[in-house]
Design a protein around this motif. Sequence first.
Motif, short mmCIF file in Angstrom:
data_model
loop_
_atom_site.label_atom_id
_atom_site.label_comp_id
_atom_site.label_asym_id
_atom_site.label_seq_id
_atom_site.Cartn_x
_atom_site.Cartn_y
_atom_site.Cartn_z
N ALA A 132 -9.16 58.63 -12.74
CA ALA A 132 -7.79 58.49 -11.99
C ALA A 132 -7.12 59.85 -12.57
N ASP A 133 -6.75 59.82 -13.97
CA ASP A 133 -5.93 60.64 -14.63
C ASP A 133 -6.33 62.01 -14.40
N THR A 134 -7.59 62.48 -14.47
CA THR A 134 -8.31 63.65 -14.37
C THR A 134 -8.09 64.32 -12.86
N ALA A 135 -8.29 63.12 -12.12
CA ALA A 135 -7.98 63.55 -10.68
C ALA A 135 -6.58 64.08 -10.14
N ILE A 136 -5.61 63.17 -10.82
CA ILE A 136 -4.14 63.67 -10.62
C ILE A 136 -3.85 64.82 -11.11
N GLN A 137 -4.37 65.17 -12.45
CA GLN A 137 -4.08 66.37 -13.22
C GLN A 137 -4.53 67.52 -12.26
N ILE A 138 -5.98 67.34 -11.56
CA ILE A 138 -6.22 68.58 -10.60
C ILE A 138 -5.43 68.55 -9.49
N ASN A 139 -4.99 67.50 -8.95
CA ASN A 139 -4.12 67.67 -7.62
C ASN A 139 -2.78 67.77 -8.02
N GLY A 140 -2.37 67.93 -9.18
CA GLY A 140 -0.79 68.24 -9.40
C GLY A 140 0.03 67.20 -8.88
N ALA A 141 0.98 67.86 -8.46
CA ALA A 141 2.08 66.96 -7.94
C ALA A 141 1.62 66.03 -6.64
N ARG A 142 0.79 66.73 -6.09
CA ARG A 142 0.06 65.98 -4.94
C ARG A 142 -0.54 64.65 -5.51
N GLY A 143 -1.14 64.64 -6.55
CA GLY A 143 -1.67 63.59 -7.02
C GLY A 143 -0.84 62.43 -7.49
N SER A 149 1.90 61.93 -6.34
CA SER A 149 2.54 61.34 -4.88
C SER A 149 1.72 60.22 -4.39
N LYS A 150 2.37 59.56 -3.44
CA LYS A 150 1.75 58.74 -2.58
C LYS A 150 0.88 59.24 -1.44
N ASP A 151 0.74 60.45 -1.33
CA ASP A 151 -0.04 61.03 -0.30
C ASP A 151 -1.56 60.98 -0.42
N THR A 152 -2.12 60.54 -1.58
CA THR A 152 -3.33 59.98 -1.82
C THR A 152 -3.51 58.87 -2.37
N PRO A 153 -4.63 58.08 -2.62
CA PRO A 153 -4.73 56.76 -3.14
C PRO A 153 -4.69 56.99 -4.83
N LEU A 154 -4.59 58.00 -5.29
CA LEU A 154 -5.06 58.25 -6.67
C LEU A 154 -3.79 57.63 -7.63
N GLU A 155 -2.53 57.65 -7.18
CA GLU A 155 -1.67 56.96 -8.04
C GLU A 155 -1.70 55.39 -8.07
N TRP A 156 -2.14 55.12 -6.97
CA TRP A 156 -2.55 53.53 -6.77
C TRP A 156 -3.69 53.23 -7.60
N ILE A 157 -4.87 53.85 -7.71
CA ILE A 157 -5.84 53.70 -8.53
C ILE A 157 -5.43 53.79 -9.97
N TYR A 158 -4.47 54.96 -10.30
CA TYR A 158 -4.15 55.05 -11.68
C TYR A 158 -3.54 53.99 -12.47
N LEU A 194 -11.29 53.58 5.58
CA LEU A 194 -10.69 54.58 5.11
C LEU A 194 -9.44 55.21 6.06
N PRO A 195 -9.60 55.15 7.36
CA PRO A 195 -8.55 55.40 8.33
C PRO A 195 -7.57 54.44 8.28
N LEU A 196 -7.69 53.15 7.74
CA LEU A 196 -6.57 52.28 7.80
C LEU A 196 -5.68 52.58 6.35
N GLU A 197 -6.21 53.17 5.36
CA GLU A 197 -5.51 53.49 4.01
C GLU A 197 -4.49 54.57 4.34
N GLU A 198 -4.66 55.38 5.41
CA GLU A 198 -3.62 56.41 5.80
C GLU A 198 -2.47 56.10 6.34
N ASP A 199 -2.51 54.98 6.78
CA ASP A 199 -1.26 54.31 7.50
C ASP A 199 -0.55 53.12 6.42
N ARG A 200 0.58 53.47 5.88
CA ARG A 200 1.18 52.56 4.99
C ARG A 200 1.65 51.32 5.79
N ALA A 201 1.53 51.40 6.99
CA ALA A 201 1.71 50.02 7.73
C ALA A 201 0.54 49.02 7.59
#
Length: 405
Positions: free
Chosen positions: A342-353, A355-364, A25-32
Amino acid sequence: MAFTISPRIEDFRRRIARFVEDELLPLEEDRANFDAHENIRLDVLEVMRDKARAEGLWCLQLKKETGGQELGRMGMAVCYEEMNRSLFGPVVFNSAAPDDGNMMVLEKAGTPEQKDRWLKPIVEGRVRSAFVMTEPHPGSGSDPGGMMLTTATRHGDSYRIRGRKWFITGAEDAQHFILIARTSDDPRKGLSAFLFDRDTPGWRIERRIPIMGPEEHGGHCELVFEDMEIPASDLLLNEGDGLKLTQMRLGPARLTHCMRWLGLSKRCVEIATTYAHERFAFGERLSKRESIQIMLGDLAMQIEVGRLLVMKAAWALDQGSYARKEVSMAKVHVANLLHKAADTAIQINGARGYSKDTPLEWIYRYARQARLVDGADEVHKMVLSRNLDAEGRGFWSWPVEGEQA
């Protein structure tokens, strides 16, 4: 019925959970740490794979004599779900498609010589592999037996391959390939399975097909075969056993997809729940709002339904059944669940979901393929309908202890 797992399986689950939490999980936080196709960068992957091997968390699905831990399908269900809490998890533990399904079928169907040449390097992580079956229109998709156009023509002690395949997962990075081709017009024994190496002349990768989601290593490729020669000794099983080999591989592989997708679904709920507890709107936490509670409660229930369907199918496979209807039910439910989570989690997170700030859009983006790969929803529902017609009320029967199905 016993809804328990063994202490050994629980030990593996706990150790995988700790590895995912502390290492991945720590590796996922760095786009590098991502490559250009949004998977774990290969040099980072090798470091993590070495750590997984050192902790005895490598190839859990295989027999001990092959280099695994012989967990069985039910143990795999528990552990794969835990692995895919991370986007990177399955490939780190050498339990990702397509290598996962290829290793299991080679272990079951290969001769000792074939296992040593073709399976062992994949188990050891020295090479990657691909399963070469799907073809562009008008060739084979969900109906390989009836629509396969790629041919394998016998010439003395070898077969000459001509045809075109596409959406071959992992092909760009693969060294070892399992190929399904037509050897006769027999409706049941017309296909055969072959093994070939990347360095065999007579074939090429036409293109890496661009897709909407993140990709497995090696992408999804279109391949062209122009009189490639494969020795008869590299037949997997016998001539005419290609459909049998396909059934042996795809049933368990469909279910392992579901095991992994449950892990991603739970990750979506985890992200959504954490945000709902932290986020205030109109004077109260989101988690206190009934609408949010209904969304999360429904997801929790649907995930548990998926887990039960997967575990029943895993149990049936461990009993020696092909578990066709059990696997189909699990595949349809969990594929749709992953998209909904994924869709529900993005809805709950709003614009944050979004964005690429979480893995949700990747999973979606990844989730949309789930309803297509290894059989579209509609094909599996058709299979279930045929079972219902054949079995009637027996479709819902319970196996009786001591009686053979």
